[in-house]
Design a protein around this motif. Structure first.
Motif, mmCIF file in Angstrom:
data_model
loop_
_atom_site.group_PDB
_atom_site.id
_atom_site.type_symbol
_atom_site.label_atom_id
_atom_site.label_comp_id
_atom_site.label_asym_id
_atom_site.label_seq_id
_atom_site.Cartn_x
_atom_site.Cartn_y
_atom_site.Cartn_z
ATOM 1 N N ASP A 235 12.914 0.581 -4.600
ATOM 2 C CA ASP A 235 12.334 1.916 -4.708
ATOM 3 C C ASP A 235 11.499 2.033 -5.983
ATOM 4 O OD1 ASP A 235 13.594 2.633 -2.390
ATOM 5 O OD2 ASP A 235 15.268 3.668 -3.376
ATOM 6 N N GLY A 236 10.370 2.671 -5.868
ATOM 7 C CA GLY A 236 9.535 2.914 -7.039
ATOM 8 C C GLY A 236 8.449 1.887 -7.255
ATOM 9 N N VAL A 237 8.597 0.698 -6.660
ATOM 10 C CA VAL A 237 7.574 -0.336 -6.863
ATOM 11 C C VAL A 237 6.285 0.072 -6.157
ATOM 12 C CG1 VAL A 237 6.936 -2.736 -6.411
ATOM 13 C CG2 VAL A 237 9.244 -2.182 -7.220
ATOM 14 N N ILE A 238 6.416 0.546 -4.908
ATOM 15 C CA ILE A 238 5.242 1.055 -4.199
ATOM 16 C C ILE A 238 5.171 2.562 -4.423
ATOM 17 C CG2 ILE A 238 4.049 1.259 -1.990
ATOM 18 C CD1 ILE A 238 4.237 -1.573 -3.085
ATOM 19 N N SER A 239 4.500 2.938 -5.487
ATOM 20 C CA SER A 239 4.289 4.346 -5.815
ATOM 21 C C SER A 239 3.177 4.907 -4.937
ATOM 22 C CB SER A 239 3.902 4.474 -7.285
ATOM 23 O OG SER A 239 2.691 3.764 -7.527
ATOM 24 N N GLU A 240 2.928 6.196 -5.063
ATOM 25 C CA GLU A 240 1.829 6.792 -4.305
ATOM 26 C C GLU A 240 0.504 6.144 -4.684
ATOM 27 O OE1 GLU A 240 1.737 11.000 -4.689
ATOM 28 O OE2 GLU A 240 3.768 11.296 -3.885
ATOM 29 N N GLU A 241 0.335 5.871 -5.969
ATOM 30 C CA GLU A 241 -0.891 5.215 -6.422
ATOM 31 C C GLU A 241 -0.975 3.788 -5.889
ATOM 32 O OE1 GLU A 241 0.365 8.139 -9.668
ATOM 33 O OE2 GLU A 241 1.327 6.710 -8.304
ATOM 34 N N ALA A 242 0.174 3.074 -5.883
ATOM 35 C CA ALA A 242 0.184 1.702 -5.369
ATOM 36 C C ALA A 242 -0.164 1.663 -3.883
ATOM 37 C CB ALA A 242 1.546 1.058 -5.620
ATOM 38 N N GLU A 243 0.241 2.690 -3.120
ATOM 39 C CA GLU A 243 -0.104 2.754 -1.696
ATOM 40 C C GLU A 243 -1.615 2.820 -1.504
ATOM 41 O OE1 GLU A 243 1.954 4.762 1.422
ATOM 42 O OE2 GLU A 243 3.425 5.542 -0.008
ATOM 43 N N ILE A 244 -2.292 3.518 -2.384
ATOM 44 C CA ILE A 244 -3.754 3.593 -2.306
ATOM 45 C C ILE A 244 -4.355 2.209 -2.515
ATOM 46 C CG2 ILE A 244 -5.823 4.547 -3.409
ATOM 47 C CD1 ILE A 244 -4.128 7.047 -4.061
ATOM 48 N N TYR A 245 -3.799 1.468 -3.484
ATOM 49 C CA TYR A 245 -4.302 0.118 -3.729
ATOM 50 C C TYR A 245 -3.993 -0.809 -2.551
ATOM 51 C CZ TYR A 245 -5.254 1.459 -8.558
ATOM 52 O OH TYR A 245 -5.759 2.066 -9.680
ATOM 53 N N LEU A 246 -2.836 -0.629 -1.915
ATOM 54 C CA LEU A 246 -2.523 -1.411 -0.714
ATOM 55 C C LEU A 246 -3.547 -1.124 0.391
ATOM 56 C CD1 LEU A 246 1.376 -1.329 -0.317
ATOM 57 C CD2 LEU A 246 -0.075 -3.371 -0.512
ATOM 58 N N ALA A 247 -3.916 0.137 0.534
ATOM 59 C CA ALA A 247 -4.912 0.497 1.543
ATOM 60 C C ALA A 247 -6.245 -0.171 1.230
ATOM 61 C CB ALA A 247 -5.070 2.011 1.613
ATOM 62 N N LYS A 248 -6.619 -0.202 -0.047
ATOM 63 C CA LYS A 248 -7.851 -0.871 -0.451
ATOM 64 C C LYS A 248 -7.778 -2.377 -0.156
ATOM 65 C CE LYS A 248 -10.349 2.445 -2.395
ATOM 66 N NZ LYS A 248 -11.726 2.777 -1.918
ATOM 67 N N ARG A 249 -6.610 -2.963 -0.388
ATOM 68 C CA ARG A 249 -6.430 -4.388 -0.095
ATOM 69 C C ARG A 249 -6.594 -4.636 1.404
ATOM 70 N NH1 ARG A 249 -3.783 -8.516 -2.971
ATOM 71 N NH2 ARG A 249 -3.242 -10.307 -1.673
ATOM 72 N N ASP A 250 -6.006 -3.761 2.192
ATOM 73 C CA ASP A 250 -6.088 -3.916 3.649
ATOM 74 C C ASP A 250 -7.533 -3.834 4.125
ATOM 75 O OD1 ASP A 250 -3.342 -4.115 3.719
ATOM 76 O OD2 ASP A 250 -3.010 -2.034 4.342
ATOM 77 N N GLU A 251 -8.308 -2.912 3.537
ATOM 78 C CA GLU A 251 -9.709 -2.743 3.936
ATOM 79 C C GLU A 251 -10.519 -4.017 3.696
ATOM 80 O OE1 GLU A 251 -11.418 0.566 1.909
ATOM 81 O OE2 GLU A 251 -9.924 1.999 2.662
ATOM 82 N N ALA A 252 -10.234 -4.680 2.574
ATOM 83 C CA ALA A 252 -11.010 -5.868 2.205
ATOM 84 C C ALA A 252 -10.463 -7.145 2.835
ATOM 85 C CB ALA A 252 -11.025 -6.023 0.681
ATOM 86 N N SER A 253 -9.268 -7.076 3.413
ATOM 87 C CA SER A 253 -8.608 -8.272 3.914
ATOM 88 C C SER A 253 -9.243 -8.778 5.207
ATOM 89 C CB SER A 253 -7.126 -7.985 4.145
ATOM 90 O OG SER A 253 -6.498 -9.093 4.754
ATOM 91 N N THR A 254 -9.226 -10.094 5.396
ATOM 92 C CA THR A 254 -9.684 -10.709 6.648
ATOM 93 C C THR A 254 -8.518 -11.045 7.560
ATOM 94 O OG1 THR A 254 -9.607 -12.914 5.634
ATOM 95 C CG2 THR A 254 -11.699 -11.707 5.495
#
Length: 396
Positions: free
Chosen positions: A368-387
């Motif tokens: 708990d706490g590792v994936i913060s709300e801000e970290a979720e945004i970065y995960l979404a950005k990673r997903d967008e750029a991922s192949t």
């Protein structure tokens, strides 16, 4: 240094805080006890200096037969504040380090106090003081436990991490080790934190071949106090690096695998000590800050103003601690992290490779706490750029 056949004690009389005089606190009984303990004789002369200035470090100096003994006194009265004694002691210790240490000693004397002077934090700091070269001259009178020096930087890290458990918002300075085993101190430059960082740095210099100190700007103060910094710079195994934004910008421009001091500090501040999020590895030399939204992708995103890109790259929410193996797996897309913290494995690997990764990955759900709300945004950005296609992954 003037030669004194009888110990001569010099004390700046005006207090730095509290509006009192040291001659009212350091009674004849106390000074006799101090003198007997550090010189072996009860005879002394004393000089309370009332000229301009105040006593820095709650300090007395004893001149005796060509030697100079620095004695820093604890706070008198009631035990107050987590850092007060140690701020004063650090000031005294810096003066000791800046002077000629030939035929010199630095000592600490407990004055009578009410309250608990053996909290976990106090006990930890006593050990840091001893490691930095401080002699305790009446600890057996007030402490129930023997003060032991730290044997290694890793010992300090482990003890400090135990203090931090459940106290992630401590916001103090940090001690860790780099990939090459260099002791790294991320030293905040404001308030009590700066004195604690200097004291830990002096202690670490006794037990590590190489110390690297990063000055972390706080409250618009970008450097450690001048006397403290000068004392540290006199030590041959200490390097001090000021982490101004120009350094961060240069690193950002030069490297896609950004490991800037500010980024590492921000991860320490958010996640705590270096420990792989996906396995049980706690060896700091093997732990790296892994970006969730990769630096190369941040640089390539033309929708972001250039001055904002660096902020994303050094944000502590844009990263997790991973060992070298798991970092490589993450970067190569062998494993992915879902928004709920679930770890998934690439399905088209051969059975041996799958077995290796599954065995190595003991944590399949992030704490708990590792994936913060801000970290979720970065995960979404990673997903967008991922192949990579999420459908090609299986839950471990």
């Amino acid at each position: 240094m003037t030669y004194h056949e009888v110990p001569h004690i010099v004390i700046k009389n005006n207090s730095q805080k509290g509006g009192y005089f040291f001659e009212d606190i350091l009674t004849e009984e106390i000074l006799t006890d101090v003198c007997r303990k550090v010189t072996g004789t009860s005879e002394y002369t004393v000089e309370f200096d009332n000229e301009g200035g105040y006593n820095k470090g709650r300090l007395a100096t004893i001149l005796y037969k060509g030697s100079k003994i620095y004695v820093s006194f604890s706070q008198a009265g009631k035990v107050e504040g987590r850092n007060y004694n140690f701020q004063s002691l650090t000031t005294a210790l810096v003066r000791f380090y800046r002077g000629s240490r030939h035929n010199s000693r630095i000592c600490f004397y407990f004055l009578p106090q009410e309250g608990n002077r053996e909290t976990e934090y106090f006990s930890f700091m006593y050990r840091v003081m001893a490691t930095a070269g401080v002699e305790f001259i009446n600890d057996e009178q007030y402490l129930t436990q023997t003060i032991e020096k730290f044997a290694s930087v890793q010992d300090i890290i482990n003890a400090r991490d135990r203090l931090r458990e459940g106290k992630r918002n401590n916001n103090s300075s940090y001690l860790t080790k780099s990939k090459h085993g260099v002791a790294e101190i991320y030293a905040k430059t404001y308030g009590a934190n700066k004195k604690e960082a200097v004291l830990i740095s002096l202690a670490a210099s006794h037990i590590s071949k190489k110390i690297r100190i990063y000055e972390i700007r706080e409250q618009n103060i970008s450097v450690l106090p001048k006397p403290d910094k000068e004392a540290l710079e006199m030590l041959p195994n200490v390097e001090i690096i000021n982490t101004d934004m120009q350094i961060e910008i240069r690193e950002f421009v030069r490297r896609n695998s950004l490991r800037s001091p500010r980024y590492i500090f921000n991860l320490l501040d958010r996640l705590g000590p270096k420990k792989c999020t996906l396995c049980d590895c706690e060896i700091p030399e093997l732990i790296e800050g892994a970006h969730i939204w990769p630096v190369a992708d941040i640089k390539a995103d033309k929708s972001i103003p250039n001055d904002q890109k660096l902020n994303y790259a050094i944000d502590g929410h844009n990263g997790i601690w991973l060992c070298e193996n798991h970092h490589k797996m993450f970067d190569e897309g062998l494993i992915i992290i879902e928004h709920d913290g679930t770890i998934r494995l690439k399905d088209d690997l051969n059975d041996n490779d799958k077995s290796f990764i599954i065995t190595a990955t003991t944590n399949t759900l992030l704490p708990d706490g590792v994936i913060s709300e801000e970290a979720e945004i970065y995960l979404a950005k990673r997903d967008e750029a991922s192949t990579y296609e999420a459908s090609n992954y299986i839950t471990i």
